[in-house]
Design an enzyme around this catalytic site. Structure first.
Site: not given
Length: 253
Positions: A142, A158
């Protein structure tokens, strides 16, 4: 026929990648967690286009089931493609949830760690004996883990796990190179998927703000990322390894 495994392909980026990979004449074993109907839909889309696909259940957050999953993969390879090995692995399945560091519980931290980092690590380990030399691995990371994409409060856990996956990608590339296996990461920006309980559908008001920060003026779509994953899996990516490629349409450019 080559065969690829794509985890989390019942919707979103995984679904887009599975369909794009199948369009290259590669058989697909796709996995799903809770969204079985989505997996059925992905298989149907691939078959309508003349491809071959099999859907298997996988709980990426429970590594105790990985040996059984490996056995299911071996059975599918033999029964569907008359093969003992597969060629490509796309570690895509994931979850997303946000909380400030001050509010994050150990349970929340451990859940994200199991799914986003421990899961891909040990799933890849378990599947390696079934993987053919000269294949490829693509890890879906990501741009939240990038130092240049801008930091959003609430994504610390995350992003830390995705950053760990990006580092793991380089070590996989080093260790697997002796077998001719390429390993790369792709790092999507904001993409219209079902992550975070289908956040884009529940909060459509965030879309214009994200689009305004993106050079191309829109949020990403699953196929934007899926097409790159398919290229990395295919012969186009034969001389690329140990890379992390951001796929964000120029977010924060």
């Amino acid at each position: 026929m080559q065969v690829a495994i794509v985890t989390g392909a019942s919707s979103g980026i995984g679904q887009g990648a599975a369909i794009r990979i199948a369009a290259r004449g590669i058989g697909v074993i796709l996995t799903y967690g809770r969204n079985e109907q989505g997996a059925v839909d992905t298989v149907a889309a691939i078959e309508r286009a003349g491809g071959t696909a099999v859907a298997l259940h996988l709980d990426l957050g429970d590594s105790s089931g990985f040996d059984g999953f490996r056995d299911s993969v071996a059975d599918a390879l033999r029964s569907t493609w008359d093969r003992d090995a597969f060629d490509h692995l796309v570690n895509n399945a994931g979850i997303a949830q946000t909380s400030l560091i001050a509010d994050t519980t150990e349970e929340d931290f451990d859940l994200l760690m199991r799914v986003l980092l421990k899961g891909p690590y040990f799933l890849t380990q378990r599947l390696l004996p079934l993987m053919a030399d000269g294949g490829s691995v693509v890890n879906v990371s990501s741009n939240a883990a990038s130092a240049t994409s801008g930091l959003e409060p609430g994504y610390a856990t995350y992003a830390a796990m995705k950053g760990g996956l990006t580092v793991l990608t380089r070590y996989m590339a080093k260790e697997f190179s002796a077998r001719g296996i390429r390993v790369n990461a792709v790092s999507p920006g904001a993409t219209r998927t079902r992550l975070a309980d289908d956040a884009f559908t529940r909060f459509p008001e965030v879309v214009p703000a994200i689009a305004a920060k993106t050079a191309f003026g829109r949020v990403g779509e699953p196929d934007d990322v899926g097409s790159l994953i398919a290229a990395l899996v295919g012969d186009d990516g034969r001389w690329i390894t140990a890379q992390d490629i951001e796929v964000s349409g120029g977010y924060q450019l």
